[in-house]
Design a protein around this motif. Structure first.
Motif, short mmCIF file in Angstrom:
data_model
loop_
_atom_site.label_atom_id
_atom_site.label_comp_id
_atom_site.label_asym_id
_atom_site.label_seq_id
_atom_site.Cartn_x
_atom_site.Cartn_y
_atom_site.Cartn_z
N MET A 1 0.87 -0.41 -0.08
CA MET A 1 0.05 -0.11 0.19
C MET A 1 0.87 0.96 0.09
N THR A 2 0.51 2.22 -0.71
CA THR A 2 1.55 3.42 -0.92
C THR A 2 0.87 4.48 -0.49
N LYS A 3 1.28 5.83 -0.53
CA LYS A 3 0.02 6.86 0.04
C LYS A 3 1.49 7.94 -1.12
N ARG A 4 -0.02 9.02 -0.63
CA ARG A 4 0.69 10.18 -1.93
C ARG A 4 0.85 11.18 -0.81
N TYR A 5 1.84 12.00 -1.40
CA TYR A 5 2.69 13.31 -0.97
C TYR A 5 2.50 14.68 -2.83
N CYS A 6 1.81 15.23 -2.12
CA CYS A 6 1.71 16.97 -3.02
C CYS A 6 2.70 17.97 -2.12
N TYR A 7 3.25 18.14 -3.01
CA TYR A 7 4.27 19.36 -2.55
C TYR A 7 4.02 20.41 -3.82
N ALA A 8 4.92 22.08 -3.35
CA ALA A 8 4.89 23.13 -3.90
C ALA A 8 5.82 24.19 -4.06
N CYS A 9 6.55 24.29 -4.98
CA CYS A 9 7.80 25.48 -4.10
C CYS A 9 8.13 26.24 -5.81
N ASP A 10 8.39 26.89 -5.76
CA ASP A 10 8.98 28.14 -6.90
C ASP A 10 10.79 27.96 -7.07
N LEU A 11 11.00 28.12 -8.57
CA LEU A 11 11.91 28.63 -8.84
C LEU A 11 12.14 30.40 -9.19
N LYS A 12 12.48 30.73 -8.75
CA LYS A 12 13.78 32.36 -9.34
C LYS A 12 13.04 32.57 -10.49
N GLU A 13 11.90 33.54 -10.95
CA GLU A 13 11.47 34.42 -12.30
C GLU A 13 12.81 34.37 -13.46
N ASP A 14 13.61 33.28 -13.94
CA ASP A 14 14.36 33.80 -14.11
C ASP A 14 14.90 32.33 -15.39
N THR A 51 5.17 24.75 -14.12
CA THR A 51 4.04 25.91 -15.20
C THR A 51 4.77 27.04 -14.33
N GLY A 52 5.47 27.62 -15.51
CA GLY A 52 6.14 28.74 -15.38
C GLY A 52 7.63 29.06 -14.42
N ASN A 53 7.21 29.46 -13.19
CA ASN A 53 8.21 28.93 -12.33
C ASN A 53 7.48 28.03 -10.99
N ARG A 54 6.58 27.81 -10.82
CA ARG A 54 5.99 27.18 -10.09
C ARG A 54 6.44 25.60 -10.40
N MET A 55 6.36 24.94 -8.65
CA MET A 55 6.62 23.11 -8.95
C MET A 55 6.18 22.84 -8.29
N PHE A 56 5.79 21.32 -8.72
CA PHE A 56 5.26 20.86 -8.38
C PHE A 56 5.29 19.72 -7.84
N MET A 57 5.24 18.56 -6.84
CA MET A 57 6.23 17.42 -6.88
C MET A 57 4.82 16.44 -5.47
N ILE A 58 5.42 15.52 -6.55
CA ILE A 58 4.47 13.56 -5.88
C ILE A 58 5.00 12.50 -5.59
N MET A 59 4.67 12.75 -4.33
CA MET A 59 5.35 11.56 -3.86
C MET A 59 4.32 10.35 -3.58
N GLU A 60 4.99 9.70 -4.21
CA GLU A 60 4.17 8.09 -3.65
C GLU A 60 5.02 7.70 -2.39
N VAL A 61 4.57 6.81 -1.58
CA VAL A 61 5.91 6.66 -0.80
C VAL A 61 5.21 5.35 -0.05
N ASP A 62 5.93 4.34 0.25
CA ASP A 62 5.79 2.61 1.42
C ASP A 62 5.50 2.35 2.74
N GLU A 63 5.57 2.14 2.82
CA GLU A 63 4.82 2.48 4.57
C GLU A 63 6.33 2.31 5.80
#
Length: 112
Positions: A1-14, A51-63
């Motif tokens: 059984m896996t669980k999902r975590y989602c995160y956001a972070c920005d890159l510098k606008e360059d 997208t643009g300078n915004r990132m989204f991370m999706i992690m699937e983790v085990d127990e």
């Protein structure tokens, strides 16, 4: 059984910095010590979207995954710390981040 975590972070606008960041994360370019530390923490899949300078991370983790344990493992790993310091050249905190907080957990607000 896996669980999902989602995160956001920005890159510098360059555009140049974003291109460099993407190159570090292109297939086969991430440092092997980094991918090993990710897997050793119980993360079975990780994807980052941009997208643009915004990132989204999706992690699937085990127990075996524990966020606090992962944070301690990272803090004790000099290569991970070197990578994180390097990535801070490209990343910036989200406006609502706590001091020093990089990736912010996303709140799930819908599921089909």
């Amino acid at each position: 059984m896996t669980k999902r975590y989602c995160y956001a972070c920005d890159l510098k606008e360059d555009a140049q910095l974003i291109a460099e960041y993407k190159a570090y994360h292109a297939e086969g370019n991430a440092w092997p010590e980094i991918t090993k530390s990710i897997k050793d923490a119980g993360i079975v899949d990780m994807q980052i979207y941009l997208t643009g300078n915004r990132m989204f991370m999706i992690m699937e983790v085990d127990e075996t995954f524990d966020a606090e344990k992962k944070a301690k493992m990272d803090a004790d790993n000099t290569i991970v710390q070197e990578w994180e310091n390097l990535m801070w050249n490209y990343q910036q905190e989200l406006p609502w981040a706590k001091d020093g907080e990089k990736w912010i957990a996303l709140e799930q607000i819908f599921q089909l």
